[in-house]
Write an enzyme that holds these catalytic residues in place. Sequence first.
Site, PDB file in Angstrom:
ATOM      1  N   VAL A 115       0.869  -1.177   0.000  1.00 17.93           N
ATOM      2  CA  VAL A 115       0.000   0.000   0.000  1.00 17.93           C
ATOM      3  C   VAL A 115       0.908   1.229   0.000  1.00 17.93           C
ATOM      4  O   VAL A 115       1.959   1.233   0.640  1.00 17.93           O
ATOM      5  CB  VAL A 115      -0.929   0.016   1.229  1.00 17.93           C
ATOM      6  N   SER A 116       0.493   2.273  -0.692  1.00 12.88           N
ATOM      7  CA  SER A 116       1.364   3.439  -0.830  1.00 12.88           C
ATOM      8  C   SER A 116       1.684   4.075   0.512  1.00 12.88           C
ATOM      9  O   SER A 116       2.851   4.374   0.810  1.00 12.88           O
ATOM     10  CB  SER A 116       0.732   4.465  -1.760  1.00 12.88           C
ATOM     11  N   ASP A 117       0.664   4.283   1.353  1.00 14.18           N
ATOM     12  CA  ASP A 117       0.940   4.960   2.627  1.00 14.18           C
ATOM     13  C   ASP A 117       1.665   4.048   3.605  1.00 14.18           C
ATOM     14  O   ASP A 117       2.509   4.511   4.377  1.00 14.18           O
ATOM     15  CB  ASP A 117      -0.325   5.552   3.249  1.00 14.18           C
ATOM     16  N   CYS A 118       1.373   2.749   3.578  1.00 15.80           N
ATOM     17  CA  CYS A 118       2.117   1.812   4.433  1.00 15.80           C
ATOM     18  C   CYS A 118       3.585   1.788   4.035  1.00 15.80           C
ATOM     19  O   CYS A 118       4.485   1.777   4.897  1.00 15.80           O
ATOM     20  CB  CYS A 118       1.523   0.413   4.323  1.00 15.80           C
ATOM     21  N   GLU A 121       5.136   5.197   5.191  1.00 14.35           N
ATOM     22  CA  GLU A 121       5.324   5.290   6.641  1.00 14.35           C
ATOM     23  C   GLU A 121       6.409   4.321   7.106  1.00 14.35           C
ATOM     24  O   GLU A 121       7.184   4.638   8.021  1.00 14.35           O
ATOM     25  CB  GLU A 121       4.003   5.008   7.367  1.00 14.35           C
TER      26      GLU A 121
END
Length: 394
Positions: A115-118, A121
């Site tokens: 996932v892009s945000d995972c 982060e």
Amino acid sequence: MLKQVLNMLCCWVEDPKSTVNKLHLSRVKDYLWIAEDGMKMQGYNGSQLWDAVFAVQAISSTNLEAEYGSTLRKAHSFIKNSQVRENSSGNIQSWYRHITCGGWPFSTPDNGWPVSDCTAEALKTVLMLSQMPYHLVGEAIAPECLYDAVHLLLTLQNNNGGYSSYELMRSYPWLEMINPAETFGDIMIDYQYVECTSAVVQGLTSFMKLYPGHRRKEIEASINKATTFIENMQLPDGSWYGSWGICYTYGTWFGIKGLAASGKTYETSHCIRKACAFLLSKQLPSGGWGESYTSCTQKIYTNIAGNKSHITNTSWALLALIAAQQAKRDRRPLDVAARVLIDHQMENGDFPQQEIIGVFNKNCMISYSSYRNIFPIWALGEYLNRVIGKKCTT
């Protein structure tokens, strides 16, 4: 859990006694979780990676890393081992699959869907850990793993600068006209989100500080496009709609953090000034913030019944205002918000479980039970070290 059930059903139809079907059955327990109020069925096989990277950032904000070295070392190992190190087998183009090598999933490597945000982060977190002593947190992640993560993030950016969650935005919103679900909104394509875009800006800026020579021009161009997208997504009242947490408080935290990471400040950014004004206008007389899940469905900021403060909403707002350097203008809103968090902590150190705080697809609310501890710790750590400006003494 839905895809697990459907995949298991297909395997059962093919051969109820097959080894594959037995393996599916053995993983059903991954989706069951016992909470204070009973058993839950999870939509995913957990949120382990997501919780771990936020927990590390929260601990780091306190400047108490030396006291929690063993925790950080274990989290560091888990995060490194959770990175997807290869693309899917076969011809991924024929399956319309995006590359996966270098990404991080929401839960565990067994899930395998970056996932892009995972990814962003996790990238930010392993970079942070790489600057801590080896004896405390263990060996730093290999640069090649970082390069792969950056490459994946650069390939996930849409033409207008925004980031979706799992893949590029491949089609058009009018497909929602044939949305077969009665519950979920905006599910036919992978839309772009302020949270994902902000996380990527933060991750790439963190990377560029430590590896300034690696694909710098591409990264700078990506950050500039993403920053413009975040600015364009801001609503007239100064907020951003949050699609993965409740709701405008969550989105506005990410909006401010993304702009701040790109180099914008309260003085130079009209968007940050509007966002701060929005958050301050929603602060309750108690000093906290408390946003109802109905904000997600009605698309208008709504307080929890009785104007009750919520420790997670309060933490997000406090973190956002600290990032926007609110203390330079008026520290009082931060002081009273911190007091709300302190007053909610229980004798055993835990924070109370309050109203549901997560969401996806506008109508489905999710429990993130670790948020009640992660975000108050994070917010109070930032408040202690960036607002008060001194360490606790014993």
